[in-house]
Design an enzyme around this catalytic site. Structure first.
Site, PDB file in Angstrom:
ATOM      1  N   ASP A 497      40.967  45.726  37.779  1.00  0.00           N
ATOM      2  CA  ASP A 497      41.863  46.720  38.382  1.00  0.00           C
ATOM      3  C   ASP A 497      43.216  46.673  37.699  1.00  0.00           C
ATOM      4  OD1 ASP A 497      39.894  47.337  40.123  1.00  0.00           O
ATOM      5  OD2 ASP A 497      40.719  46.201  41.812  1.00  0.00           O
ATOM      6  N   ASP A 499      46.001  46.285  38.781  1.00  0.00           N
ATOM      7  CA  ASP A 499      47.004  45.754  39.711  1.00  0.00           C
ATOM      8  C   ASP A 499      47.228  44.274  39.440  1.00  0.00           C
ATOM      9  OD1 ASP A 499      44.776  44.528  40.619  1.00  0.00           O
ATOM     10  OD2 ASP A 499      44.807  45.405  42.618  1.00  0.00           O
TER      11      ASP A 499
END
Ligand code: 0RA
Length: 633
Positions: A497, A499
């Site tokens: 991801d 993030d």
């Protein structure tokens, strides 16, 4: 019309060769080749410092995309070159390899290393170049465009003070894919050069931002400061041991320190070039260290007569060292020409390091005992790890007896065209499975807590299920059994991801490859997938933005309300088709190849994130993470 002399024809031929095949001279025409231009110019100045004449080098990145390198050395000679019928400085700047002929006598010519093609190549690949020399009471200037002289040498000042050389160049935009200099890339190399050349002051100044940035690197401790820097966040067992000397025309400097960690971090250099593939100096160094430890351990009775020697690897655990040699006519060998081949260097380094270590151990019994104890621990751990490995091998996991159940393999068995996506989480794994090209793309979902491989001893690493699945899928084996030839996929793609958790998991995976399968990174088999940050829709038209800037570019001056902007927090928010189009499909995706260019930085980051010291790690996590889950730190 033009009445070219033989010399001018030579010049034109040389320049033409460089401009026809720039990659041959500076490596490539991408980021790396561009920065090589700066290194070439800086190497000349560093040579002048090594010869004992320059003390200061100043590199300035101009707002106009230019770079200048200035030194306070003797200045490139400006008198007439009899044979070539032009000033010596013009010969140096326009004739391939002419630099060497004027080579500083006595010192070690350092340029002439990895690329070491000379400043004329920089000239050939620059839209414009201006060279100013202070020397013989004059300030003179000469100008070029794409290597061709556009302004003959002219005197700017008649009563000029001081000496030195100033080289300003504007890289040729038609030659390079990018002409954007990177502060980080340059500062790393310049810092390294300052470490390797004690007392030399190197300044980097960036005038492109509204607020110019400037940093000066000057280390009176030389490579001792380098080791200090590398061990900055570790707990050392003793003060840094260092030695230097010159034998048979080879200048040697070594600095070393054991810390309470499990990895070996040795950086070796020949003529300021990072010898990634090692060579004779590294061999001599490692053997000397291992022999000194064993000799001391036997003498003090820590090793009994019937005990086996500590292996060289055991003696390297937790060792950080810098080995730097300078010599005339270095032989660079190996795939990337970064392996020092001069055989005599081995025994020279061996001799110098042995003497220093024997002396240090005798003088410092307390530290000597701590070091020997550390190496013995390494030996015990290695034996335990071997047992664990043998055991787990018998239990089938590591020798390719069966591929892991979680692996969704591709149908093509040719590693050259096969790829494996290491995907964060089962659900993204499911999407990736549907979006892949089943012929060439395999998927391995990695779940949850990935082991902290930095802190763990080998035996724990091999017991970790996620790690075992990965090793088995890759097919290479591990540690002493590691064989990169058996790699089942020539692209190992980390897909996490976009993030904080994603970046941590990526760091952990890179740590693992760096520690356990370094050749994978060195050979360029490891990649990072680049999922988009935003999906942007206007009417029926769907586009993707991979950076904030791209998002701004897509919206432009239009009203953001006219778009259906979707922010992707995780891979799971895309459907299979979107994931394929943006991140996986060969024709449309972006991939970042992981390079081991800066092992220093990698080591730093891993140490900070996974090391034993709590404080730096806490700072790092606080700086980067708001929510850290799934991490076993
Ligand atoms: C050849 C001879 C001498 C100096 C240099 C080259 C020289 C080259 C560069 C390139 C950048 N900075 C430089 N500084 C010096 C010295 C000849 C003499 O004075 O005896």
């Amino acid at each position: 019309m033009n009445d070219y002399t033989g010399e001018q024809i030579e010049v034109l031929k040389g320049l033409e060769a460089v401009r026809k095949r720039p990659g041959m001279y500076v490596g490539n025409t991408a980021e790396r080749g561009l920065h090589q231009l700066v290194y070439e110019a800086v190497d000349n100045a560093v040579d002048e410092a090594l010869a004992g004449f320059a003390t200061t080098v100043r590199v300035v990145l101009g707002k106009d995309g230019s770079c200048s390198v200035e030194d306070d050395g003797r200045g490139i000679p400006i008198d007439m070159h009899v044979e070539q019928k032009m000033p010596a400085v013009e010969v140096v700047m326009t004739m391939l390899h002419a630099g060497g002929k004027f080579g500083a006598k006595g010192g070690y010519k350092v340029s002439g290393g990895l690329h070491g093609v000379g400043i004329s190549v920089v000239n050939a690949l620059s839209e414009k170049m201006i060279v100013r020399v202070r020397r013989d009471g004059k300030l003179v200037e000469i100008r070029f465009e794409r290597g061709i002289t556009t302004q003959k040498l002219k005197v700017l000042e008649r009563n000029a003070e001081g000496t030195g050389t100033y080289v300003w160049f504007l890289p040729d935009r038609s030659m390079f894919e990018t002409t954007d200099f990177h502060w980080d890339i340059l500062q790393k190399r310049l810092r390294e050069l300052a470490f390797l050349n004690r007392g030399l002051s190197i300044t980097l100044r960036d005038e492109r931002p509204d607020e110019p940035k400037e940093k000066t690197f000057l280390y009176d401790g030389g490579i001792v400061s380098f080791v200090e820097h590398l061990n900055d966040k570790k707990d050392p067992l003793h003060p840094i041991i260092s030695t230097n000397g010159e034998r048979e025309g080879v200048a040697i400097e070594c600095a070393l320190q054991w810390a309470d960690t499990y990895t070996e971090t040795i950086f070796s250099y020949a003529n300021n070039i990072n010898t990634i593939e090692g060579g004779m100096h590294l061999l001599g160094f490692r053997t000397a260290v291992a022999n000194a430890v064993n000799t001391y351990a036997r003498k003090r009775g820590v090793l009994k007569e019937s005990d086996a020697n500590l292996s060289t690897d055991d003696c390297m655990e937790g060792l950080t060292a810098v080995v730097s040699v300078k010599l005339e006519e270095p032989q660079f060998e190996g795939q990337t020409k970064t392996k020092l081949g001069n055989a005599k260097v081995r025994s020279i380094v061996y001799g110098l390091v042995s003497e220093r270590l024997d002396f240090f151990f005798e003088e410092n019994p307390k530290y000597a005992r701590a070091i020997v104890e550390k190496c013995m621990q390494a030996q015990r751990a290695r034996e335990a790890a071997k047992k664990a490995r043998d055991l787990s091998r018998r239990k089938s996991a590591l020798d390719g007896m069966g591929l892991p159940g979680k692996l969704v393999d591709c149908s093509d068995k040719d590693p050259k065209v096969s790829e494996i996506f290491l995907v964060e989480g089962d659900s993204a794994g499911g999407t990736a499975k549907m979006g892949r090209d089943y012929r060439t793309q395999a998927i391995l979902p990695l779940r949850g807590k990935i082991l902290n491989v930095w802190k763990a001893r080998e035996d724990k690493v091999f017991a970790n299920e996620e790690i075992r699945a990965m090793i088995t899928a890759l097919g290479t084996g591990i540690a002493a059994d590691f064989d990169v030839e058996r790699l089942r996929y020539h692209k190992v793609i980390i897909m996490t991801d976009a993030d904080v958790d994603g970046s941590h998991i990526r760091t952990l995976l890179l740590t693992f490859f760096y520690q356990q399968m370094r050749a994978l990174i060195e050979k360029g088999f490891v990649y990072i997938a680049q999922p988009p940050l935003y999906g942007v829709r206007r009417g029926k038209k769907q586009r993707y933005a991979f950076t904030e800037d791209e998002l701004k570019g897509i919206i432009g001056t239009d009203d953001p309300k006219d778009f259906l902007i979707q922010q992707y927090k995780g891979l799971g928010e895309m459907d299979a088709e979107q994931l394929s189009e943006t991140t996986m499909a060969i024709e449309s995706r972006r991939l970042k190849q992981v390079a081991l260019e800066d092992a220093v930085a990698a080591d730093e980051m891993f140490t900070t994130l996974m090391g034993d010291k709590v404080e730096p790690r806490k700072e790092f996590i606080q700086a980067y993470a708001r929510s850290v889950k799934n991490l076993d730190l």
